[in-house]
Design an enzyme around this catalytic site. Sequence first.
Site, PDB file in Angstrom:
ATOM      1  N   GLY A  50      32.657  40.321  45.243  1.00 47.09           N
ATOM      2  CA  GLY A  50      31.527  41.271  45.791  1.00 47.09           C
ATOM      3  C   GLY A  50      30.209  40.535  45.327  1.00 47.09           C
ATOM      4  O   GLY A  50      29.975  39.740  44.209  1.00 47.09           O
TER       5      GLY A  50
ATOM      6  N   ARG B  77      36.658  37.900  49.896  1.00 46.68           N
ATOM      7  CA  ARG B  77      37.791  38.333  48.755  1.00 46.68           C
ATOM      8  C   ARG B  77      39.368  37.678  48.791  1.00 46.68           C
ATOM      9  O   ARG B  77      40.227  38.095  48.229  1.00 46.68           O
ATOM     10  CB  ARG B  77      37.799  39.881  48.877  1.00 46.68           C
ATOM     11  CG  ARG B  77      36.494  40.591  48.546  1.00 46.68           C
ATOM     12  CD  ARG B  77      36.750  42.067  48.311  1.00 46.68           C
ATOM     13  NE  ARG B  77      35.524  42.755  48.002  1.00 46.68           N
ATOM     14  CZ  ARG B  77      35.001  42.855  46.714  1.00 46.68           C
ATOM     15  NH1 ARG B  77      35.595  42.320  45.806  1.00 46.68           N
ATOM     16  NH2 ARG B  77      34.052  43.432  46.637  1.00 46.68           N
TER      17      ARG B  77
ATOM     18  N   ASP C 166      39.021  37.747  37.999  1.00 46.80           N
ATOM     19  CA  ASP C 166      40.007  37.341  38.715  1.00 46.80           C
ATOM     20  C   ASP C 166      39.641  35.788  39.339  1.00 46.80           C
ATOM     21  O   ASP C 166      40.519  35.000  39.315  1.00 46.80           O
ATOM     22  CB  ASP C 166      40.342  38.304  39.939  1.00 46.80           C
ATOM     23  CG  ASP C 166      41.183  39.663  39.315  1.00 46.80           C
ATOM     24  OD1 ASP C 166      41.477  39.429  38.291  1.00 46.80           O
ATOM     25  OD2 ASP C 166      41.462  40.376  40.115  1.00 46.80           O
TER      26      ASP C 166
ATOM     27  N   THR D 198      29.495  39.384  37.878  1.00 49.99           N
ATOM     28  CA  THR D 198      29.783  40.652  38.529  1.00 49.99           C
ATOM     29  C   THR D 198      28.836  41.601  38.002  1.00 49.99           C
ATOM     30  O   THR D 198      28.652  41.801  36.822  1.00 49.99           O
ATOM     31  CB  THR D 198      31.260  41.361  38.168  1.00 49.99           C
ATOM     32  OG1 THR D 198      31.415  42.589  38.321  1.00 49.99           O
ATOM     33  CG2 THR D 198      31.641  40.914  36.541  1.00 49.99           C
TER      34      THR D 198
ATOM     35  N   ASP E 166      29.716  44.700  37.816  1.00 42.58           N
ATOM     36  CA  ASP E 166      30.485  45.697  36.952  1.00 42.58           C
ATOM     37  C   ASP E 166      30.326  45.322  35.323  1.00 42.58           C
ATOM     38  O   ASP E 166      30.579  46.293  34.663  1.00 42.58           O
ATOM     39  CB  ASP E 166      31.598  45.564  37.082  1.00 42.58           C
ATOM     40  CG  ASP E 166      32.282  46.198  38.607  1.00 42.58           C
ATOM     41  OD1 ASP E 166      31.287  46.681  39.277  1.00 42.58           O
ATOM     42  OD2 ASP E 166      33.267  45.906  38.911  1.00 42.58           O
TER      43      ASP E 166
ATOM     44  N   MET F  81      28.835  52.797  41.403  1.00 40.03           N
ATOM     45  CA  MET F  81      29.535  51.594  41.605  1.00 40.03           C
ATOM     46  C   MET F  81      30.276  50.908  40.087  1.00 40.03           C
ATOM     47  O   MET F  81      29.558  51.462  39.091  1.00 40.03           O
ATOM     48  CB  MET F  81      29.055  50.546  42.276  1.00 40.03           C
ATOM     49  CG  MET F  81      30.159  49.578  43.193  1.00 40.03           C
ATOM     50  SD  MET F  81      29.392  48.586  44.170  1.00 40.03           S
ATOM     51  CE  MET F  81      29.882  49.258  45.830  1.00 40.03           C
TER      52      MET F  81
END
Lengths: 551, 551
Positions: free
Chosen positions: A79, A143, A174, A201, A203, A248
Amino acid sequence: MKKSPLQRVRSEYQPKLPKALQGPVKVKIGEATESVADQEEIKKLFPHTYGMPIVQFEASNEPEHVEEPFNVGIILSGGQAPGGHNVVSGIFDGLKRLNKENRLYGFLMGPSGFIKHQYMELTAGYIKEYRNTGGFDIIGSGRTKLETPEQFEEGLKILKELNIKALVIIGGDDSNTNAAVLAEYYQNIGAGVQVIGVPKTIDGDLKNKWIETSFGFDTACKVYSEVIGNIQRDCNSAKKYYHFVKLMGRSASHIALECALETQPNVCLISEEVLAKRMTLDNIVSYLCYVISERAKLGWNFGTVLVPEGLIEFIPSMKDLISELNDVLAAHSNEFEGLDEMDKLRAIHAKLSPTNADLFKSLPKHIALQLSLDRDSHGNVQVSLIETESLLSEMVKKRLEEMRENGQYSGKFNAQHHFFGYEGRCADPTNFDADYTYALGFNAAMLINAGLTGYMSSVRNLTEKSEYWIAGGIPITMMMNMEKRHGHMKPVIQKALVNLNGKPYLKFASMRETLALNTLYQYPGPIQYFGPAEVCDRPSMTLLLEHDKEV
Amino acid sequence: MKKSPLQRVRSEYQPKLPKALQGPVKVKIGEATESVADQEEIKKLFPHTYGMPIVQFEASNEPEHVEEPFNVGIILSGGQAPGGHNVVSGIFDGLKRLNKENRLYGFLMGPSGFIKHQYMELTAGYIKEYRNTGGFDIIGSGRTKLETPEQFEEGLKILKELNIKALVIIGGDDSNTNAAVLAEYYQNIGAGVQVIGVPKTIDGDLKNKWIETSFGFDTACKVYSEVIGNIQRDCNSAKKYYHFVKLMGRSASHIALECALETQPNVCLISEEVLAKRMTLDNIVSYLCYVISERAKLGWNFGTVLVPEGLIEFIPSMKDLISELNDVLAAHSNEFEGLDEMDKLRAIHAKLSPTNADLFKSLPKHIALQLSLDRDSHGNVQVSLIETESLLSEMVKKRLEEMRENGQYSGKFNAQHHFFGYEGRCADPTNFDADYTYALGFNAAMLINAGLTGYMSSVRNLTEKSEYWIAGGIPITMMMNMEKRHGHMKPVIQKALVNLNGKPYLKFASMRETLALNTLYQYPGPIQYFGPAEVCDRPSMTLLLEHDKEV
């Protein structure tokens, strides 16, 4: 590409580098390292790249030693995150400082470009167009997972063809795990190719003692906080809606937590807390109804609720239901074919165990349908498609009506729903992310020149001014442990979920009751690039709190 | 209220005033005016306030004449728009410049506070907290319509009690129409209270020769353009989704058009064009499928589509269907009670005329249900609840599958949906809106001091530097015509829909084909306050184009 006025000015911004990287560097080698857990297994899996030392760059009075010109390849994996383009320009500038003849190649659309030999050379003129901009469109991302020897061998062909000495993989946990596996593989076969990872990321779940934050988190959270703040101002002006805002962040709740610290909503749910306290959907609905009914007593029929995207998978009872649904749908899919929606729901309901059947029945119909319909290619429910924000608001509405009948509630409840994700992943990076990513890239070039492989680019001390940032490399194996994935134990980088004993969470928890029963919204406003440093250069509240700074 | 770092710095911003308002003013009286249409009827309805001259302020060498201290009341009416707080601070500063003893009262939560006598005095310290911020939370807003003599009389009591000489109503076209009616009423009964309107609405549909733009449009569009730009960058990086973005703006498509000019999406639908060309839903779906299938041929299975919120009411066939549905649901509501969803849809379908029945049947089920369920208190469908963005994407998906079977399409289609409205209505105002609203408010104070009533505060020449802006007042009756509302002819301010012969639309139309079949996204980025003027002070593209400026 016609540029907006802001982009034209912003393209001239020169990202700030740590002092150590501003001129020639020397490498300071630290002690040998160990993985965070499962040392024996991981050592066995990474015989060539396990136990390497942490390295740190220091300013040197002598020019770097560069044998001869070399070429580097890069991959953007997964992403988008704000700052990716500056990683690329940082690598480019670092390579060119070492030797003007060095070349940089970008593989197109993520790891698949590497495997399929789709690439482009990244030249000064091309890179100039992308400096300080958001997005991964400079070479695209994808991805595809890079994990099989066949892929590694296929990629090696193009690396050899282009005479590439090192591959930089910009990705999340990952992708960096896979970078370590690739580094070990190439080391093992003596391929002569180094592999360096860069922590990306939005996140925020790729972090640890050596990686203080992943890039993009700062910018994405600031964009979300801007629009949440705007919604809160609207909420507090109109005083008639509850705004449910899903954010998200599939597994960790760092984004929701950071946005809550920035904007001070009435409620923010934290998935990790829900899991730790084994909360049920009913518990969550009850808490929301408590806040809403108490606010109604104060005359306030409005409020804001932040919901992390991954919430329902952290509710143990929902997780059980989803798991049984996956099995039931896989086993009986042909029986459900051709049924209309209601019949299908009844048929599924009949096959569930009693506890799950009750929970399934309690869900709003459209949510039950979403849980029953959408399976990804692995047969799993696609949680991102579940409208958790409307699931909650509908169940709250129903419960409030029951409370009204019992005389426990006499307010008004109207909900608005929002989901923010794509709005932030490709925003132009904040000064923090622009500087951080440029330093990460520049630093990666120095790691390559130092002959290292299996390292992650690490820039630390991020709550200080950028000149004091510490640049170096961390062996990726050091961050690993063994975890079960798809039924097998695998070496992976430990994901950082929200730490319920950490300062960011504790700060939020200490304010929670006050925020719920008052209206103390904050309005961060849009990201600024040209103003005073306290406005333009401030890192995330999460980072500041984690490093014991005042917020 | 704890302020964010940006807010702390931003609160010090001193909005710029037109030269004429920077010191004492003298009033230049223009020619008598006429309404834009229906002059006889409107003259009859406004015997005391029809035909008044346009006035303009000019810098004066002598201090303004101020009889004695006076008090002013203000009302914020309708939906929030960025800059409302600066209108208030502009009025306040204007009043205080005239006489330090002047006082300002705010009526709470819109017109209802006026009728119910809920108010607060706005003092310097209180106003300071709100300067240059978004939102209407300083006194709140509301949607109560001020239109009956009983309300006018009820309000007059509190005006008299507080010794208020003039009432300022900050609102959209309806609120300003009502301001004119109130001005006439008070003039007729000799109440001794002036009424001044201020043109507000993010929708941008309150504009004409004398009101170049309503405040808030600039900021709201820039917030939406920021996030649309971010989404486009993501779209162009991931290259796998069509993003359907619905934008607030119930009747006019100014917001969608402005955002399209700023961001250059692949498609932007314009409601006014759909109406003018009598396009059907099928036409729109066909156009979208044409763009998507042509892009697929180029290897691009991604794109962006902007959809104005009010679209479906502008599709003539949908309007007919909705109208018949309103009647059918009103006439047969008891027959439909207790039916389950499918049976209800069947029962409704059976009662529709053949054309409408066919269209109804062609809609996705959840949209048909939305059209059948949600009625407001007037028995009308609540169009804002219809998910037009998913209606379009679902019909497109279905059509593309048919095209695939015919060999006309071989791409991939995956959609993401967004709706932006609340994100922009309360954003901190841009420099443009901060200056414009402050000037509108300051100017309103001067109109009051000039003894005028039934005027709208007008600040023009907005594409020039603020010092050259022209400040004055326009008789509201001048902007009126007679229109049918709820079955009766009423005097109303003409709403400005997108002009299909105007420069903004023509500019977009000239690029449309190119934008559809290329990927020429622009990324405006976040609103900036501190940078170079070309970044921070640029007005909307719509305004620039309407005034023949380069964009």
